[in-house]
Design a protein around this motif. Structure first.
Motif, PDB file in Angstrom:
ATOM      1  N   VAL A  12      53.597  23.684-106.399  1.00 45.75           N
ATOM      2  CA  VAL A  12      54.781  23.452-107.241  1.00 45.75           C
ATOM      3  C   VAL A  12      56.033  23.381-106.378  1.00 45.75           C
ATOM      4  O   VAL A  12      56.889  22.503-106.572  1.00 45.75           O
ATOM      5  CB  VAL A  12      54.893  24.555-108.326  1.00 45.75           C
ATOM      6  CG1 VAL A  12      56.290  24.597-108.925  1.00 45.75           C
ATOM      7  CG2 VAL A  12      53.862  24.328-109.412  1.00 45.75           C
ATOM      8  N   ILE A  13      56.166  24.277-105.410  1.00 47.84           N
ATOM      9  CA  ILE A  13      57.333  24.268-104.523  1.00 47.84           C
ATOM     10  C   ILE A  13      57.372  22.966-103.719  1.00 47.84           C
ATOM     11  O   ILE A  13      58.421  22.321-103.608  1.00 47.84           O
ATOM     12  CB  ILE A  13      57.319  25.499-103.583  1.00 47.84           C
ATOM     13  CG1 ILE A  13      57.436  26.785-104.385  1.00 47.84           C
ATOM     14  CG2 ILE A  13      58.403  25.398-102.531  1.00 47.84           C
ATOM     15  CD1 ILE A  13      58.686  26.902-105.226  1.00 47.84           C
ATOM     16  N   SER A  16      58.268  20.094-106.093  1.00 50.25           N
ATOM     17  CA  SER A  16      59.682  20.159-106.480  1.00 50.25           C
ATOM     18  C   SER A  16      60.578  19.654-105.356  1.00 50.25           C
ATOM     19  O   SER A  16      61.503  18.878-105.575  1.00 50.25           O
ATOM     20  CB  SER A  16      60.074  21.590-106.838  1.00 50.25           C
ATOM     21  OG  SER A  16      59.297  22.059-107.896  1.00 50.25           O
ATOM     22  N   PHE A 101      66.495  22.164-107.772  1.00 51.32           N
ATOM     23  CA  PHE A 101      65.202  22.519-107.183  1.00 51.32           C
ATOM     24  C   PHE A 101      64.594  23.705-107.939  1.00 51.32           C
ATOM     25  O   PHE A 101      63.411  23.697-108.284  1.00 51.32           O
ATOM     26  CB  PHE A 101      65.383  22.842-105.694  1.00 51.32           C
ATOM     27  CG  PHE A 101      64.170  23.442-105.061  1.00 51.32           C
ATOM     28  CD1 PHE A 101      63.084  22.653-104.727  1.00 51.32           C
ATOM     29  CD2 PHE A 101      64.109  24.804-104.809  1.00 51.32           C
ATOM     30  CE1 PHE A 101      61.952  23.215-104.155  1.00 51.32           C
ATOM     31  CE2 PHE A 101      63.004  25.377-104.231  1.00 51.32           C
ATOM     32  CZ  PHE A 101      61.911  24.577-103.905  1.00 51.32           C
ATOM     33  N   SER A 105      61.229  23.523-110.304  1.00 51.14           N
ATOM     34  CA  SER A 105      60.140  24.421-109.907  1.00 51.14           C
ATOM     35  C   SER A 105      59.680  25.271-111.081  1.00 51.14           C
ATOM     36  O   SER A 105      58.483  25.395-111.347  1.00 51.14           O
ATOM     37  CB  SER A 105      60.576  25.325-108.752  1.00 51.14           C
ATOM     38  OG  SER A 105      60.850  24.579-107.598  1.00 51.14           O
ATOM     39  N   TYR A 108      57.866  23.065-113.612  1.00 52.67           N
ATOM     40  CA  TYR A 108      56.499  22.757-113.191  1.00 52.67           C
ATOM     41  C   TYR A 108      55.588  23.970-113.327  1.00 52.67           C
ATOM     42  O   TYR A 108      54.410  23.845-113.678  1.00 52.67           O
ATOM     43  CB  TYR A 108      56.462  22.254-111.751  1.00 52.67           C
ATOM     44  CG  TYR A 108      57.078  20.881-111.528  1.00 52.67           C
ATOM     45  CD1 TYR A 108      57.273  19.980-112.568  1.00 52.67           C
ATOM     46  CD2 TYR A 108      57.474  20.481-110.266  1.00 52.67           C
ATOM     47  CE1 TYR A 108      57.846  18.738-112.340  1.00 52.67           C
ATOM     48  CE2 TYR A 108      58.042  19.238-110.042  1.00 52.67           C
ATOM     49  CZ  TYR A 108      58.215  18.364-111.080  1.00 52.67           C
ATOM     50  OH  TYR A 108      58.773  17.132-110.862  1.00 52.67           O
ATOM     51  N   SER A 125      56.534  14.107-111.948  1.00 54.46           N
ATOM     52  CA  SER A 125      57.642  14.239-110.994  1.00 54.46           C
ATOM     53  C   SER A 125      58.244  12.883-110.648  1.00 54.46           C
ATOM     54  O   SER A 125      59.455  12.765-110.473  1.00 54.46           O
ATOM     55  CB  SER A 125      57.192  14.969-109.731  1.00 54.46           C
ATOM     56  OG  SER A 125      56.369  14.156-108.933  1.00 54.46           O
TER      57      SER A 125
END
Length: 197
Positions: A12-13, A16, A101, A105, A108, A125
């Motif tokens: 996810v990070i 993002s 961000f 994140s 998500y 995304s």
């Protein structure tokens, strides 16, 4: 193969960051040093103590030059931006990019909690990255309060999902706190308590 080995959180990070980077490479670099426009100068500034106190007991702007609303957390957010960044536009923009961000994140993470797989998140995304509202949220500095509001709302929903999973009372109360902070930032979030309760 390496992407499959990433934990859900790390994926996810990475996604993002990639979403924001892709947007920046196509559009964002054009606005990085764009100056304040319209009501940015009026909103993003240091507020007096009397203005901050007034926002808790009346209209969010003391002099009634804005649409009447109850947004005391928004005033605190704008005061924070004005006090910390002043007119350092590039640092302010970078901070807003950081807020976005965080928002995507958490968004998500919510989607993974409700069953989205990695391929679905990837395509989502791409869609998010090129929507007009995504560019607007990052372009117009005054609207950064919406990003902040959405972070609070998304955190509330995420904590609610965690509470359903773990049944820890502190997660439920943290969800309520984020819910009400979101409501006190923008009135659109009045629907959130219905979801949380």
């Amino acid at each position: 193969m390496k992407l499959n080995n990433l934990s859900q959180f790390n994926f996810v990070i990475l996604l993002s960051f990639s979403t924001l980077l892709l947007w920046f490479l196509f559009l964002g670099f054009k606005i990085i040093d764009q100056p304040y426009v319209w009501d940015d100068l009026y909103h993003i500034r240091s507020f007096s103590l009397s203005e901050i106190i007034h926002s808790w007991k009346g209209n969010w702007f003391q002099h009634d030059i804005e649409t009447p609303s109850y947004r005391p957390i928004a005033i605190l957010f704008y005061d924070f931006l004005g006090t910390v960044f002043g007119e350092s536009i590039i640092l302010l923009r970078l901070f807003i990019f950081l807020l976005m961000f965080v928002l995507i994140s958490v968004f998500y993470l919510i989607l993974t909690k409700i069953g989205f797989n990695r391929l679905e998140l990837f395509f989502l995304s791409l869609l998010i990255c090129f929507t007009k509202i995504f560019a607007t949220l990052l372009s117009w500095l005054t609207i950064s309060a919406l990003i902040f509001c959405y972070i609070l709302a998304a955190a509330s929903v995420f904590l609610l999902l965690k509470w359903q999973e773990k049944k820890e009372t502190k997660l439920y109360f943290a969800s309520l706190i984020f819910c009400f902070l979101s409501i006190f930032t923008r009135e659109e979030m009045y629907v959130l308590p219905g979801i949380v309760f």
